[in-house]
Design an enzyme around this catalytic site. Sequence first.
Site, PDB file in Angstrom:
ATOM      1  N   GLU A 272       0.804  -1.227   0.000  1.00 56.62           N
ATOM      2  CA  GLU A 272       0.000   0.000   0.000  1.00 56.62           C
ATOM      3  C   GLU A 272       0.837   1.277   0.000  1.00 56.62           C
ATOM      4  O   GLU A 272       0.462   2.285   0.611  1.00 56.62           O
ATOM      5  CB  GLU A 272      -0.966  -0.004   1.191  1.00 56.62           C
ATOM      6  CG  GLU A 272      -1.897  -1.208   1.200  1.00 56.62           C
ATOM      7  CD  GLU A 272      -2.890  -1.192   2.347  1.00 56.62           C
ATOM      8  OE1 GLU A 272      -3.336  -0.098   2.735  1.00 56.62           O
ATOM      9  OE2 GLU A 272      -3.219  -2.278   2.859  1.00 56.62           O
ATOM     10  N   GLY A 273       1.979   1.236  -0.664  1.00 57.56           N
ATOM     11  CA  GLY A 273       2.804   2.433  -0.764  1.00 57.56           C
ATOM     12  C   GLY A 273       3.564   2.780   0.488  1.00 57.56           C
ATOM     13  O   GLY A 273       4.174   3.855   0.564  1.00 57.56           O
ATOM     14  N   THR A 274       3.586   1.892   1.487  1.00 54.54           N
ATOM     15  CA  THR A 274       4.288   2.184   2.742  1.00 54.54           C
ATOM     16  C   THR A 274       5.721   1.669   2.742  1.00 54.54           C
ATOM     17  O   THR A 274       6.527   2.106   3.570  1.00 54.54           O
ATOM     18  CB  THR A 274       3.554   1.559   3.944  1.00 54.54           C
ATOM     19  OG1 THR A 274       3.580   0.127   3.819  1.00 54.54           O
ATOM     20  CG2 THR A 274       2.117   2.042   4.023  1.00 54.54           C
ATOM     21  N   LEU A 275       6.040   0.735   1.851  1.00 56.27           N
ATOM     22  CA  LEU A 275       7.389   0.163   1.795  1.00 56.27           C
ATOM     23  C   LEU A 275       8.111   0.525   0.503  1.00 56.27           C
ATOM     24  O   LEU A 275       9.267   0.153   0.315  1.00 56.27           O
ATOM     25  CB  LEU A 275       7.328  -1.365   1.927  1.00 56.27           C
ATOM     26  CG  LEU A 275       6.652  -1.921   3.180  1.00 56.27           C
ATOM     27  CD1 LEU A 275       6.674  -3.445   3.167  1.00 56.27           C
ATOM     28  CD2 LEU A 275       7.316  -1.388   4.444  1.00 56.27           C
ATOM     29  N   GLY A 276       7.454   1.228  -0.369  1.00 57.49           N
ATOM     30  CA  GLY A 276       8.046   1.611  -1.641  1.00 57.49           C
ATOM     31  C   GLY A 276       6.955   1.983  -2.622  1.00 57.49           C
ATOM     32  O   GLY A 276       5.771   1.715  -2.392  1.00 57.49           O
ATOM     33  N   VAL A 277       7.358   2.605  -3.711  1.00 57.94           N
ATOM     34  CA  VAL A 277       6.427   2.959  -4.776  1.00 57.94           C
ATOM     35  C   VAL A 277       6.651   1.982  -5.922  1.00 57.94           C
ATOM     36  O   VAL A 277       7.741   1.935  -6.510  1.00 57.94           O
ATOM     37  CB  VAL A 277       6.637   4.405  -5.257  1.00 57.94           C
ATOM     38  CG1 VAL A 277       5.717   4.709  -6.439  1.00 57.94           C
ATOM     39  CG2 VAL A 277       6.381   5.384  -4.116  1.00 57.94           C
ATOM     40  N   ILE A 278       5.650   1.176  -6.221  1.00 53.91           N
ATOM     41  CA  ILE A 278       5.753   0.218  -7.313  1.00 53.91           C
ATOM     42  C   ILE A 278       5.771   0.984  -8.632  1.00 53.91           C
ATOM     43  O   ILE A 278       4.897   1.815  -8.891  1.00 53.91           O
ATOM     44  CB  ILE A 278       4.580  -0.775  -7.272  1.00 53.91           C
ATOM     45  CG1 ILE A 278       4.649  -1.620  -5.993  1.00 53.91           C
ATOM     46  CG2 ILE A 278       4.582  -1.677  -8.502  1.00 53.91           C
ATOM     47  CD1 ILE A 278       3.434  -2.502  -5.764  1.00 53.91           C
ATOM     48  N   ARG A 410     -24.130   4.510  -7.352  1.00 56.14           N
ATOM     49  CA  ARG A 410     -23.861   5.142  -6.064  1.00 56.14           C
ATOM     50  C   ARG A 410     -23.985   6.657  -6.164  1.00 56.14           C
ATOM     51  O   ARG A 410     -24.524   7.300  -5.254  1.00 56.14           O
ATOM     52  CB  ARG A 410     -22.470   4.761  -5.563  1.00 56.14           C
ATOM     53  CG  ARG A 410     -22.135   5.395  -4.221  1.00 56.14           C
ATOM     54  CD  ARG A 410     -20.816   4.927  -3.663  1.00 56.14           C
ATOM     55  NE  ARG A 410     -19.695   5.307  -4.496  1.00 56.14           N
ATOM     56  CZ  ARG A 410     -18.420   5.145  -4.144  1.00 56.14           C
ATOM     57  NH1 ARG A 410     -18.122   4.599  -2.977  1.00 56.14           N
ATOM     58  NH2 ARG A 410     -17.448   5.501  -4.957  1.00 56.14           N
ATOM     59  N   TYR A 471     -19.032 -10.162   0.534  1.00 54.22           N
ATOM     60  CA  TYR A 471     -18.997  -8.756   0.135  1.00 54.22           C
ATOM     61  C   TYR A 471     -20.352  -8.142   0.466  1.00 54.22           C
ATOM     62  O   TYR A 471     -21.380  -8.560  -0.072  1.00 54.22           O
ATOM     63  CB  TYR A 471     -18.719  -8.657  -1.367  1.00 54.22           C
ATOM     64  CG  TYR A 471     -18.371  -7.277  -1.858  1.00 54.22           C
ATOM     65  CD1 TYR A 471     -17.047  -6.903  -2.058  1.00 54.22           C
ATOM     66  CD2 TYR A 471     -19.364  -6.341  -2.146  1.00 54.22           C
ATOM     67  CE1 TYR A 471     -16.719  -5.642  -2.528  1.00 54.22           C
ATOM     68  CE2 TYR A 471     -19.047  -5.077  -2.610  1.00 54.22           C
ATOM     69  CZ  TYR A 471     -17.720  -4.732  -2.801  1.00 54.22           C
ATOM     70  OH  TYR A 471     -17.400  -3.480  -3.259  1.00 54.22           O
TER      71      TYR A 471
END
Length: 556
Positions: A272-278, A410, A471
């Site tokens: 989720e962007g916390t360990l790096g930017v894919i 929605r 869901y």
Amino acid sequence: MCNTVLVSDSIDHTLRGSWTQSGAGSARLSAHAVRWLRQRTGIGAETTPAVPSSLVDVPESALPSAARADLVELLGQEHVLTEPAQRLGRAGGMSYSDLIRRRGGHDVAVPDGVAVPADPEQVQLVLELCVRHDLAVVAFGGGTSVVGGVGALRGDKVAVLVLDLARLSRLISVDPVAHVAVLQAGTRAPEAEELLAAHGFTLGHFPQSFERATIGGFAATRSAGQASSGYGRFESMVEGVRLATPAGEWRLGTAPASAAGPDLRQLAIGSEGTLGVITEVAVRVRPVPVETRYEAVVLDGWQAGAEAVRALAQSRALADVTRLSDEDESEVQFELSGAAKSRALRTLLRTRRIAEPCLLVLGWHAATRQELDERRERTFRALRRFRSVGLGRRVGESWRDNRFSGPRQRDTLLDLGACVETLETATYWSGISELRSSVRAALLRNLEVDGRRPVVMCHISHAYETGASLYFTVMGLRDGQDPLGQWDRAKRAATEAIADSEHATGRGTITHHHAVGTDHRPWLREEIGGLGVEVLAAVKRTVDPTGVLNPGKLIP
């Protein structure tokens, strides 16, 4: 099951207040549907339009002038954005809470600036710049998170910068022998399908966010698509990833399988962007199917329906799309199809003695007609012991044609004063009905307004030999005085029911495919344990020593 919705690959990813530019106008409900909703829930008694974007409160940018100058030198003036409208267009995701804040024009977490890099090398340099200037950085693809995953949180940093990956949209390579393609992370799903189709391939990943979502977002959140029973969840498609981190670039994945220690790709997937930017993802692709078929059957009651899907999963007879709706969701689908169709269908089901109709949609993708026929026969052979009524191809194809209409509907419901949102979980087959009942009860109890109960719908769309996802979709009357508090209380109660501490490992997972973000972060420790949290924190200290990457998300 409203009018057919054509997939658009041109939705502006910076459009935050609605799914499409036309908002509610892109999926108008029939007069019958509006009357039914008003009678059932109280929705629609008055309209609640959103405030114009020009009236949304956007604070002044806190981006230091020195940081901005360095970004301009690196990326060019046109790719460093600080105007209010530009920053507002990358503010938050598409959850109910995000949309309510945006529609009301207040309490929107707006980034201080936006950087739009051209390639993985520039992404790496931007991260290094953010470390030097002590800037928080939030990677932004399609902005479709519904759990607070892309909120512009500053943490303890001087400012927060959004890293918009829209320019990273290339197909890097296709290996037609190994069936592996490399795509840049900012490539949107429709673009990816178009690029792959030119080579005769498909990814086969079609979540409801398909029109807006990106390849990098799929990987960063462990996405699951509507055809995951056939094509697999996204993490099963990933062969390799390329990440930019403050500690340097990281490339993972060298072969289809490896025993060289733990599979570190799994740290990147779902991070989720916390360990790096894919920045790039190597994915397994498959030939574009030549034959497809969608049809529907109705089973009598949730318990029988769940047992039928379990039988399909455990006999390896699942269709590529296998989606079971409970009685409430089936009722809503029937009513939204129109008064005449709904009456005719109910008459048919009564004559066939179906007391609690549960709609099962089945879809097969195949290389040949023979393969399709054989797989379809295997599916229906496994269903023979369950009492059902076949509805044929028309209903199945109607679902296929409208499967991306939910976000548009929605927008319409929000204008009608509805509280409408989703949440999901997964558990083992032995606990599937207990979990559904517990979550459903929590939502009903906490969303009632002025004596009007919401409609709480549930479906299974991802089935495994050992269990399945659940869901939930809620539609109810919005609390006009405290709409955010209304949903927050309901979501907390539902998540507490899922993570029930009286069960040794909880009743289910806090998220099957929506990811953690800010919404599920308080319960992550209960799912992975204190030691698991420490392991994640240790990895983050290694790759992101100063904590600039997506503060406040995932890791407690």
